[in-house]
Scaffold this motif. Structure first.
Motif, short mmCIF file in Angstrom:
data_model
loop_
_atom_site.label_atom_id
_atom_site.label_comp_id
_atom_site.label_asym_id
_atom_site.label_seq_id
_atom_site.Cartn_x
_atom_site.Cartn_y
_atom_site.Cartn_z
N ALA A 74 0.83 -1.20 0.00
CA ALA A 74 0.00 0.00 0.00
C ALA A 74 0.87 1.25 0.00
CB ALA A 74 -0.90 0.01 1.23
N GLU A 75 0.48 2.20 -0.86
CA GLU A 75 1.16 3.49 -0.90
C GLU A 75 0.42 4.43 0.05
OE1 GLU A 75 1.41 4.99 -4.83
OE2 GLU A 75 2.17 3.11 -5.64
N PRO A 76 1.11 5.38 0.58
CA PRO A 76 0.41 6.33 1.46
C PRO A 76 -0.56 7.18 0.64
CG PRO A 76 2.70 7.00 1.12
CD PRO A 76 2.53 5.65 0.50
N LEU A 77 -1.63 7.59 1.28
CA LEU A 77 -2.63 8.41 0.61
C LEU A 77 -2.06 9.78 0.30
CD1 LEU A 77 -5.75 7.52 2.76
CD2 LEU A 77 -5.20 6.71 0.47
N PRO A 78 -2.48 10.38 -0.84
CA PRO A 78 -1.99 11.72 -1.17
C PRO A 78 -2.60 12.76 -0.24
CG PRO A 78 -3.58 11.00 -2.78
CD PRO A 78 -3.33 9.83 -1.89
N HIS A 79 -1.87 13.82 0.00
CA HIS A 79 -2.35 14.89 0.85
C HIS A 79 -3.05 15.94 0.01
CE1 HIS A 79 -0.30 13.34 4.37
NE2 HIS A 79 0.77 13.12 3.62
N SER A 80 -3.79 16.81 0.68
CA SER A 80 -4.60 17.79 -0.05
C SER A 80 -3.74 18.79 -0.82
CB SER A 80 -5.51 18.53 0.92
OG SER A 80 -4.75 19.23 1.88
N TRP A 81 -2.49 18.98 -0.43
CA TRP A 81 -1.65 19.94 -1.14
C TRP A 81 -0.96 19.32 -2.36
CZ3 TRP A 81 -0.63 18.30 3.87
CH2 TRP A 81 0.43 17.42 4.01
N GLN A 82 -1.14 18.02 -2.55
CA GLN A 82 -0.57 17.37 -3.73
C GLN A 82 -1.58 17.42 -4.88
OE1 GLN A 82 0.31 13.56 -2.06
NE2 GLN A 82 2.42 14.14 -1.56
N ASN A 83 -1.10 17.27 -6.08
CA ASN A 83 -1.96 17.40 -7.26
C ASN A 83 -2.81 16.18 -7.52
OD1 ASN A 83 -0.94 19.93 -7.75
ND2 ASN A 83 0.71 19.17 -9.06
N GLU A 84 -2.49 15.05 -6.95
CA GLU A 84 -3.21 13.82 -7.27
C GLU A 84 -4.55 13.69 -6.53
OE1 GLU A 84 0.09 13.08 -5.76
OE2 GLU A 84 1.04 13.46 -7.69
#
Length: 166
Positions: A45-55
């Protein structure tokens, strides 16, 4: 019997039993993590993207009602606006008491300006009685009479207050 055990023997036994305990708990509840750690592989599992990231995806089109649908009221329950809900007649509730009180205030201010007496008050109050004939049979009559008694600059007896509305 306990005198034959020394402190180093006790600490060695406690350490061995603690290690055995954590090993059993780790294998029972954290089997995947323990085997992943022992094999040296990283977690899938990859860590979830944060709100400041583009994904990060934004859900702008959805509303909270879309997930489960709109709620349904219980049987026999209805939504009523505040204007439609009352315990008394709407005309009585909204205007009668407040309107008569305003008229009495204006009469009292006229009495103060012109130094009028009881007779002048009774003549001015005849206009109020003709304008609001429903007050005579209103349940708010006692409240209106108490208001009049408070605001007039002279004493009115109970008989005089009752005769105001007759």
């Amino acid at each position: 019997m306990l005198k034959s055990f020394s402190w180093p023997d006790f600490l060695l036994a406690a350490s061995v039993f603690s290690l055995f305990w954590f090993l059993v708990i780790g294998l029972l509840f954290y089997r995947k993590e323990v085997f992943g750690l022992l094999s040296g592989s990283k977690a899938d599992a990859e860590p979830l993207p944060h709100s400041w990231q583009n994904e990060v995806e934004e859900f702008e089109d959805s509303s909270p009602d879309d997930l489960m649908g709109k709620s349904v009221l219980d049987e026999g329950v209805a939504l009523v606006s505040a204007e439609d809900f009352s315990f008394v007649d709407k005309d009585e509730q909204l205007g009668l008491l407040a309107d008569v009180q305003e008229e009495v205030k204006s009469i009292c201010s006229i009495l103060e300006k012109e130094d009028g007496g009881k007779e002048y008050f009774l003549s001015l109050f005849a206009l109020v009685k003709s304008k609001y004939p429903a007050v005579a049979s209103s349940p708010a009559l006692s409240a209106i009479n108490a208001f009049i008694r408070e605001h007039v600059p002279f004493f009115l007896s109970d008989d005089e207050l009752d005769s105001l509305w007759v």
